[in-house]
Design an enzyme around this catalytic site. Structure first.
Site, PDB file in Angstrom:
ATOM      1  N   ARG A 104     -20.604 -28.785   4.819  1.00 53.94           N
ATOM      2  CA  ARG A 104     -21.774 -29.286   5.540  1.00 53.94           C
ATOM      3  C   ARG A 104     -22.686 -30.027   4.550  1.00 53.94           C
ATOM      4  NH1 ARG A 104     -23.546 -30.748  10.521  1.00 53.94           N
ATOM      5  NH2 ARG A 104     -25.485 -29.742  11.177  1.00 53.94           N
ATOM      6  N   THR A 376     -18.415 -37.610  15.886  1.00 51.10           N
ATOM      7  CA  THR A 376     -17.830 -36.385  15.343  1.00 51.10           C
ATOM      8  C   THR A 376     -16.349 -36.360  15.717  1.00 51.10           C
ATOM      9  OG1 THR A 376     -19.941 -35.294  15.427  1.00 51.10           O
ATOM     10  CG2 THR A 376     -18.070 -33.832  15.289  1.00 51.10           C
ATOM     11  N   ASN A 396     -22.646 -36.996  12.420  1.00 49.49           N
ATOM     12  CA  ASN A 396     -23.616 -36.759  13.494  1.00 49.49           C
ATOM     13  C   ASN A 396     -23.543 -37.830  14.567  1.00 49.49           C
ATOM     14  OD1 ASN A 396     -25.397 -35.196  14.890  1.00 49.49           O
ATOM     15  ND2 ASN A 396     -27.209 -36.049  13.932  1.00 49.49           N
ATOM     16  N   ASP A 418     -30.219 -32.761  12.582  1.00 50.26           N
ATOM     17  CA  ASP A 418     -29.838 -31.422  13.061  1.00 50.26           C
ATOM     18  C   ASP A 418     -30.811 -30.339  12.583  1.00 50.26           C
ATOM     19  OD1 ASP A 418     -27.709 -32.236  14.558  1.00 50.26           O
ATOM     20  OD2 ASP A 418     -26.160 -31.637  13.139  1.00 50.26           O
ATOM     21  N   SER A 448     -23.587 -27.051  15.388  1.00 53.01           N
ATOM     22  CA  SER A 448     -22.889 -26.462  16.536  1.00 53.01           C
ATOM     23  C   SER A 448     -21.385 -26.533  16.367  1.00 53.01           C
ATOM     24  CB  SER A 448     -23.269 -27.211  17.818  1.00 53.01           C
ATOM     25  OG  SER A 448     -24.656 -27.143  18.033  1.00 53.01           O
TER      26      SER A 448
HETATM   27  O1  DON Z   1     -23.275 -30.343  13.488  1.00 55.65           O
HETATM   28  C1  DON Z   1     -23.603 -30.585  14.650  1.00 55.65           C
HETATM   29  O2  DON Z   1     -23.847 -29.722  15.464  1.00 55.65           O
HETATM   30  C2  DON Z   1     -23.688 -32.037  15.098  1.00 55.65           C
HETATM   31  N1  DON Z   1     -24.015 -32.878  13.990  1.00 55.65           N
HETATM   32  C3  DON Z   1     -22.395 -32.436  15.742  1.00 55.65           C
HETATM   33  C4  DON Z   1     -22.479 -33.823  16.297  1.00 55.65           C
HETATM   34  C5  DON Z   1     -21.514 -34.125  17.369  1.00 55.65           C
HETATM   35  O3  DON Z   1     -20.677 -33.334  17.719  1.00 55.65           O
HETATM   36  C6  DON Z   1     -21.646 -35.444  18.027  1.00 55.65           C
HETATM   37  N2  DON Z   1     -20.662 -35.548  19.089  1.00 55.65           N
HETATM   38  N3  DON Z   1     -20.553 -36.059  20.065  1.00 55.65           N
END
Ligand code: DON
Length: 585
Positions: A104, A376, A396, A418, A448
């Protein structure tokens, strides 16, 4: 309307969750000890092929995961890339090791809690979403090097070769990518425009996308590993661009970035063993809480409206906890044990009323005094030894921050969004948070992303999806469907629905609910909102030990591909079942 996505047939389900938790039965002699081949599902056919290429060269699932991640960075630049991060959930068969490589992003060292607020203290979305000020320090390159070195068998340069080839020689732009370029081109920095809209004209479907700078970056990375990304020419270019164009990164941010190996959350649901990521992913905690709430309820009841009602109410409560408590455990004390205790989740379950929806406002709201699909990507892999990887990767929002440092070839993420720019202020996904998820130097923003694995009496499922805040609810519905015996082909076709505490609304895909269910849920007091789009892009690989089969299925909402290679007898079975159903977006 010919709708490909159907609701869950709850009435037919057997209430597995209500069974006493017991470990998966030891495999009987009629069950295969090893998969009959290997399988890869990912969000792009060329990335899936990159994984198969490496497996055919003798690489294991971990090698393949590196190759697929790198290839996705080239062929699906809207979703993930070297300028982003992710979680790689790993199962190593010979010693039964389960762990999560947490790649991350982290906040830069000069980040401050109020960096995205205006003079009145209100969040300015533009600042946390566009340009290099929105970018956390990337984690994907460090994660790939770590996975290759510790778990892989082949050299990094060999694993990156397919990605380098795709960047250097190019590949045809697909419709989905072409649409995303149109949607986001206004946010692109000049270096990104030169690649995706040469001479001012956005690339169209069928045009060839060639990325020479990205090929060079990947080549340097292949030769020099970690240091050749966070330092050297790439590091210098990235830093110079970020600092010139409004970012706050420092050299020491790049030097200091570290992945974290974490122990996954593992819990039992009847005879199923569910392995999910821990903080800073919110997914694992939410998963275990929902399973325990539903278990207490002996879910599902026979009445489909009630079944959905209980599921929605469970989602509402665990998303409330997400908002109230969850953040990077290195920075905040999160009461994980309490949140996962039976006493606590039983109380949540007992608070669910059968006769009405609980307005979110009636639940204890998170506040400061409380303790202190097109974007993502996902890949799922099983190799012939039984090793597996489930990984969700992200920059993101679509194309991340839209910022590409000159001479690097990859987008930087906008993962800083986020974080909670301010307690209780919604982010791009409408998610709120408290102090637990405010910005601090080197802190990881709550995620998430929920790459996961489920092992049961009959086999193993490896799955995950993008989808922002909806990742958790989608993965939950899919996991329950697997447990209740749905095939992977049917799991990806299920209609999806979601509640995240606030806004106090159930979002559902067209066709996910019957009219009777819509009427029934409204009568209980639920606010319903049909989603304008189908969402998510799930990638599932399933090994059925009894039938001795492998399946790899890619979500029909996307353009990905699932492919299986059987090893004995040698025979290639084009999976791709996910593509058999036309995506309807
Ligand atoms: O880490 C996360 O929760 C978000 N940055 C994920 C982003 C994401 O899944 C976008 N998708 N459609």
């Amino acid at each position: 309307m010919n709708n490909p996505f159907r609701g869950l047939l709850v009435a037919l389900l057997f209430p597995v969750l209500a069974l006493a938790a017991e470990p998966p039965a030891a495999s009987s002699t009629s069950e295969a000890k090893r998969p009959p081949g290997y399988a890869v599902a990912s969000a792009h056919p060329l990335a899936t092929d990159a994984g198969l290429e490496i497996l055919a060269q003798g690489g294991n699932a971990f090698d393949a995961a590196v190759a697929v991640s790198a290839a996705l960075a080239v062929v699906e630049p809207t979703g993930s890339g070297l300028g982003g991060g992710g979680f790689w959930m790993i199962h190593r068969e010979f010693d039964d090791l389960d762990l999560v490589v947490d790649g991350r992003e982290v906040a830069p060292i000069s980040a401050t809690g109020d960096m995205y607020l205006d003079r009145d203290g209100e969040p300015v979305a533009e600042l946390s979403r566009n340009g290099p000020l929105a970018s956390g320090i990337p984690g994907e390159p460090a994660a790939l090097v770590h996975i290759a070195r510790v778990f892989g068998e082949l050299p990094l340069a060999q694993l990156l070769a397919p990605a380098i080839r795709l960047a250097q020689d190019g590949f045809p732009v697909d419709e989905k990518l072409a649409g995303a370029i149109i949607d986001h081109v206004d946010r692109f920095s000049p270096a990104a425009l030169a690649v995706f809209a040469p001479n001012g004209t956005p690339l169209k479907a069928g045009d060839r996308l060639v990325q020479p700078d990205l090929a060079q970056t990947l080549r340097r990375f292949a030769q020099g590993g970690r240091d050749a990304f966070y330092g050297g020419e790439t590091g210098a270019r990235m830093l110079a661009g970020v600092r010139r164009d409004g970012g706050i990164w420092q050299q020491k941010d790049l030097e200091a970035y570290r992945i974290v190996e974490r122990k996954p959350i593992v819990f039992l649901a009847g005879p199923y063993r569910v392995t999910v990521p821990p903080l800073p992913s919110a997914g694992g905690i939410a998963f275990q809480q929902v399973f325990q709430i539903l278990g207490r309820k002996h879910w599902p009841p026979n009445d489909p409206v009630l079944a959905r009602h209980e599921m929605i109410e469970a989602m509402r409560r665990v998303y409330r906890d997400r908002a109230a408590w969850l953040g990077d455990p290195a920075f905040v004390e999160v009461p994980v044990e309490k949140l996962l205790s039976r006493d606590y989740t039983d109380a949540l379950a007992d608070g669910i009323e059968l006769a009405r929806a609980t307005p979110s406002i009636e639940l204890e709201p998170p506040n400061e005094t409380l303790r202190e699909g097109d974007t993502t990507s996902h890949l799922s892999i099983i190799d012939a030894e039984g090793n597996r990887v489930s990984a969700t990767l992200s920059i993101n929002l679509g194309f991340g921050s839209g910022y590409m440092a000159p001479g690097t070839g990859y987008f930087l993420n906008n993962e800083m969004d986020d974080f909670s720019a301010k307690p209780l202020a919604p982010n791009a996904y409408g998610l709120i948070g408290t102090k637990a998820n405010v910005i601090a130097p080197h802190k990881r923003m709550l995620s998430s992303m929920t790459p996961l694995m489920i092992e049961g009496p009959g086999g193993v499922a490896v799955l995950g999806t993008p989808g922002g805040s909806r990742i958790i609810s989608m993965s939950l519905l899919a996991s329950l469907a697997y447990i209740y015996g749905y095939s992977p082909q049917d799991i990806v076709k299920l209609g999806r629905y979601h509640h995240q505490f606030l806004p106090d609304t159930v979002v559902y895909e067209p066709g996910a609910f019957s009219q009777a269910e819509i009427d029934g849920l409204r009568k209980l007091g639920h606010q319903l909102s049909e989603s304008a789009r189908y969402y998510g892009n799930m990638q599932i690989v399933v090994w059925d030990r009894k039938a001795r089969t492998l399946s790899a299925v890619s979500d029909p909402r996307g353009i990905g591909a699932g492919r299986v290679v059987m090893q004995a007898p040698p025979n290639t079975q084009a999976g791709g079942q996910g593509r058999a159903i036309a995506a309807d977006r």
